[in-house]
Design a protein around this motif. Structure first.
Motif, PDB file in Angstrom:
ATOM      1  N   UNK A  17       0.854  -1.191   0.000  1.00  0.00           N
ATOM      2  CA  UNK A  17       0.000   0.000   0.000  1.00  0.00           C
ATOM      3  C   UNK A  17       0.885   1.234   0.000  1.00  0.00           C
ATOM      4  N   UNK A  18       1.159   1.741  -1.176  1.00  0.00           N
ATOM      5  CA  UNK A  18       2.047   2.896  -1.338  1.00  0.00           C
ATOM      6  C   UNK A  18       1.272   4.017  -2.031  1.00  0.00           C
ATOM      7  N   UNK A  19       1.492   5.239  -1.605  1.00  0.00           N
ATOM      8  CA  UNK A  19       0.842   6.400  -2.224  1.00  0.00           C
ATOM      9  C   UNK A  19       1.828   7.044  -3.193  1.00  0.00           C
ATOM     10  N   UNK A  20       1.535   6.983  -4.493  1.00  0.00           N
ATOM     11  CA  UNK A  20       2.461   7.516  -5.493  1.00  0.00           C
ATOM     12  C   UNK A  20       2.408   9.036  -5.512  1.00  0.00           C
ATOM     13  N   UNK A  21       3.553   9.667  -5.340  1.00  0.00           N
ATOM     14  CA  UNK A  21       3.677  11.118  -5.433  1.00  0.00           C
ATOM     15  C   UNK A  21       3.985  11.497  -6.872  1.00  0.00           C
ATOM     16  N   UNK A  22       4.931  10.812  -7.439  1.00  0.00           N
ATOM     17  CA  UNK A  22       5.224  10.870  -8.873  1.00  0.00           C
ATOM     18  C   UNK A  22       5.784   9.520  -9.265  1.00  0.00           C
ATOM     19  N   UNK A  23       6.211   9.364 -10.505  1.00  0.00           N
ATOM     20  CA  UNK A  23       6.466   8.030 -11.053  1.00  0.00           C
ATOM     21  C   UNK A  23       7.365   7.150 -10.170  1.00  0.00           C
ATOM     22  N   UNK A  24       8.452   7.653  -9.649  1.00  0.00           N
ATOM     23  CA  UNK A  24       9.390   6.848  -8.871  1.00  0.00           C
ATOM     24  C   UNK A  24       9.477   7.295  -7.416  1.00  0.00           C
ATOM     25  N   UNK A  25       8.459   8.016  -6.947  1.00  0.00           N
ATOM     26  CA  UNK A  25       8.477   8.595  -5.604  1.00  0.00           C
ATOM     27  C   UNK A  25       7.181   8.222  -4.882  1.00  0.00           C
ATOM     28  N   UNK A  26       7.302   7.651  -3.670  1.00  0.00           N
ATOM     29  CA  UNK A  26       6.134   7.123  -2.970  1.00  0.00           C
ATOM     30  C   UNK A  26       6.122   7.523  -1.499  1.00  0.00           C
ATOM     31  N   UNK A  27       4.930   7.861  -1.000  1.00  0.00           N
ATOM     32  CA  UNK A  27       4.708   8.064   0.419  1.00  0.00           C
ATOM     33  C   UNK A  27       4.341   6.714   1.032  1.00  0.00           C
ATOM     34  N   UNK A  28       5.036   6.338   2.099  1.00  0.00           N
ATOM     35  CA  UNK A  28       4.859   5.008   2.685  1.00  0.00           C
ATOM     36  C   UNK A  28       3.997   5.015   3.944  1.00  0.00           C
ATOM     37  N   UNK A  29       3.234   6.076   4.166  1.00  0.00           N
ATOM     38  CA  UNK A  29       2.508   6.229   5.419  1.00  0.00           C
ATOM     39  C   UNK A  29       1.427   5.176   5.627  1.00  0.00           C
ATOM     40  N   UNK A  30       0.980   4.520   4.562  1.00  0.00           N
ATOM     41  CA  UNK A  30      -0.087   3.528   4.697  1.00  0.00           C
ATOM     42  C   UNK A  30       0.450   2.110   4.875  1.00  0.00           C
ATOM     43  N   UNK A  31       1.763   1.948   4.926  1.00  0.00           N
ATOM     44  CA  UNK A  31       2.337   0.611   5.012  1.00  0.00           C
ATOM     45  C   UNK A  31       3.009   0.394   6.360  1.00  0.00           C
ATOM     46  N   UNK A  32       2.994  -0.856   6.819  1.00  0.00           N
ATOM     47  CA  UNK A  32       3.597  -1.198   8.100  1.00  0.00           C
ATOM     48  C   UNK A  32       5.115  -1.326   7.970  1.00  0.00           C
ATOM     49  N   UNK A  33       5.806  -1.249   9.092  1.00  0.00           N
ATOM     50  CA  UNK A  33       7.267  -1.399   9.099  1.00  0.00           C
ATOM     51  C   UNK A  33       7.670  -2.783   8.615  1.00  0.00           C
ATOM     52  N   UNK A  34       6.896  -3.785   9.021  1.00  0.00           N
ATOM     53  CA  UNK A  34       7.218  -5.159   8.622  1.00  0.00           C
ATOM     54  C   UNK A  34       7.103  -5.339   7.110  1.00  0.00           C
ATOM     55  N   UNK A  35       6.045  -4.794   6.515  1.00  0.00           N
ATOM     56  CA  UNK A  35       5.866  -4.932   5.069  1.00  0.00           C
ATOM     57  C   UNK A  35       6.890  -4.106   4.295  1.00  0.00           C
TER      58      UNK A  35
END
Length: 459
Positions: A17-35
């Protein structure tokens, strides 16, 4: 040849579950540390360079092929227990514990409110399946999957959960995860027709953003091929660049119907342009919109998906031509053998709403008057839009008619094509989908009409 997946597609298809900011850039706030740790391990093993600052992930390399990442993800022992506990939110979802090919599906089901008890991708030995808690309505999930073009069955014999079995191989589960990601949670309160229509608009917007002026259709052809391939028996590109496909439905005892749109746009899209949406009318903030003929392509792709759940029996041939805008070049060069058994052709390349174009300017007929009346009578059975035969301009329809095929060109909702004032009424575009659905439901009437016309010609 399949298109390379983007990083965003790869993440969705495999459950992150990654939020794409632009093509190769992602916000990881929706993903767990383990994942995230699992993701970073996989990226390192694949040799992908990345940077992570605690919240933002930047991929330094271009996406790798899915065939390269799958052996890394599908490690020995992954998902071996097949039992992963009750997943209701992201904190409980551990991707390492899920079978490789179904992890993306489970992620999307949880997002849409379907708690899973366990899952299995089938391991190429049995049918993939998920167990859904009784209070989450497995039948409703089955209805959604059918709308998306993925057949399944439900077993409700167990006390605490229902089993949903996918009638597909495990590789197709990756496509299902990507398709499910397009569904908004609030759509689940609507019926299947609403969801189908909303997904059509999502696909339409994607197509409108693919460049491809006349002579430079490679990218749009690749996109169309990837979307069409799961729903046809054969697909190929001829030596002129036209994309050709065909599919036999059920017994095949019925008419041969050809659907046609053109791949090229009259000029290239302006880089960075935005699609402006004013209610159901869309336009581009710079340059052409490209609805001529991306709208027609979208209609055909939707019909290809819908036919899997229809009662139509016969054959459909799909033709996406090149260089239409510079003189019907692709259609003119199409190998004649591909047209030999075609009974009727429907071209999706007419401006406005409700037009069944039966001639060029009123002096070059595309079909007989009887065939035009037949399509009008079928159109009267639809509740959306008013349709009538009319004269129109030149299009690929003209080429098919020269081969003796009863052909018409149908409106798909664009206006002011070839200009910066081009617009698309997306509601009208979807009405054309509904008309074609009705046409396929009455395919036997169409075949009888064509045969009658042929006999009259002989007499």
């Amino acid at each position: 040849m399949k298109r390379m997946k983007t990083w965003n597609q790869l993440f969705v298809r495999h459950g992150w579950a990654m939020e794409m900011i632009e093509e190769n850039l992602f916000n990881c706030k929706y993903e767990t540390k383990a994942n995230l740790a699992f993701l970073f391990d996989c990226l390192k093993e694949a040799g992908v360079q990345y940077q992570y600052d605690g919240s933002i992930l930047e991929l330094k390399d271009n996406p790798i092929g899915e065939d390269m990442i799958l052996p890394i993800l599908d490690f020995e022992g992954r998902g071996v227990t097949e039992s992963v506990g009750r997943y209701e939110d992201k904190e409980q979802l551990a991707l390492r514990n899920l079978d490789t090919y179904i992890s993306g599906v489970v992620r999307q089901l949880v997002r849409l409110g379907f708690s899973t008890v366990y899952s299995c991708d089938g391991h190429n030995r049995r049918r993939p399946h998920v167990a859904i808690m009784k209070d989450r309505d497995a039948d409703r999930l089955a209805d959604l999957l059918i709308v998306l073009g993925f057949d399944c069955t439900v077993n409700s014999d167990r006390k605490t959960h229902d089993m949903v079995y996918f009638r597909t191989n495990r590789t197709a589960l990756l496509d299902l995860a990507e398709t499910l990601s397009l569904v908004e949670p609030d759509w689940m309160d609507e019926d299947g027709n609403f969801i189908k229509e909303q997904l059509f608009y999502v696909m339409l917007e994607e197509l409108l953003n693919v460049p491809g002026k006349s002579g430079n259709e490679k990218r749009i052809r690749s996109v169309v091929e990837e979307k069409l391939a799961p729903f046809v028996d054969r697909i190929t590109t001829d030596r002129h660049g036209n994309l050709l496909a065909e599919k036999v439905y059920r017994s095949g005892n019925g008419p041969v119907i050809m659907l046609n749109a053109h791949l090229d746009i009259v000029e290239e899209l302006v880089p960075g342009r935005q699609i402006v949406k004013e209610a159901r009318v869309w336009r581009s903030d710079k340059g052409i919109l490209g609805a001529d003929d991306r709208a027609g392509i979208a209609v055909i792709l939707q019909i290809a998906r819908n036919l899997a759940q229809s009662t139509f029996s016969g054959k459909v041939k799909f033709v996406f031509t090149v260089k239409e805008e510079c003189g019907l070049v692709g259609a003119s060069q199409l190998d004649e053998y591909f047209l030999w058994d075609v009974d009727v052709a429907f071209v999706l390349d007419r401006r406005g709403a409700g037009d069944i174009v039966t001639s060029c300017g009123g002096y070059i007929p595309f079909c007989s008057k009887e065939f035009g009346r037949c399509i009008e009578e079928i159109a009267e059975k639809t509740t959306k839009g008013e349709w009538a035969c009319t004269a129109g301009g030149s299009s690929d329809t003209r080429i098919w008619a020269t081969h003796g095929i009863q052909s018409v060109n149908l409106s798909v909702g664009y206006q002011h094509e070839h200009t910066e004032d081009e617009t698309l009424d997306v509601g009208v575009c979807y009405q054309t989908v509904e008309l074609l659905e009705e046409i396929f439901e009455h395919a036997r009437n169409i075949r009888a009409t064509v045969r009658r016309i042929g006999l009259e010609d002989v007499i």
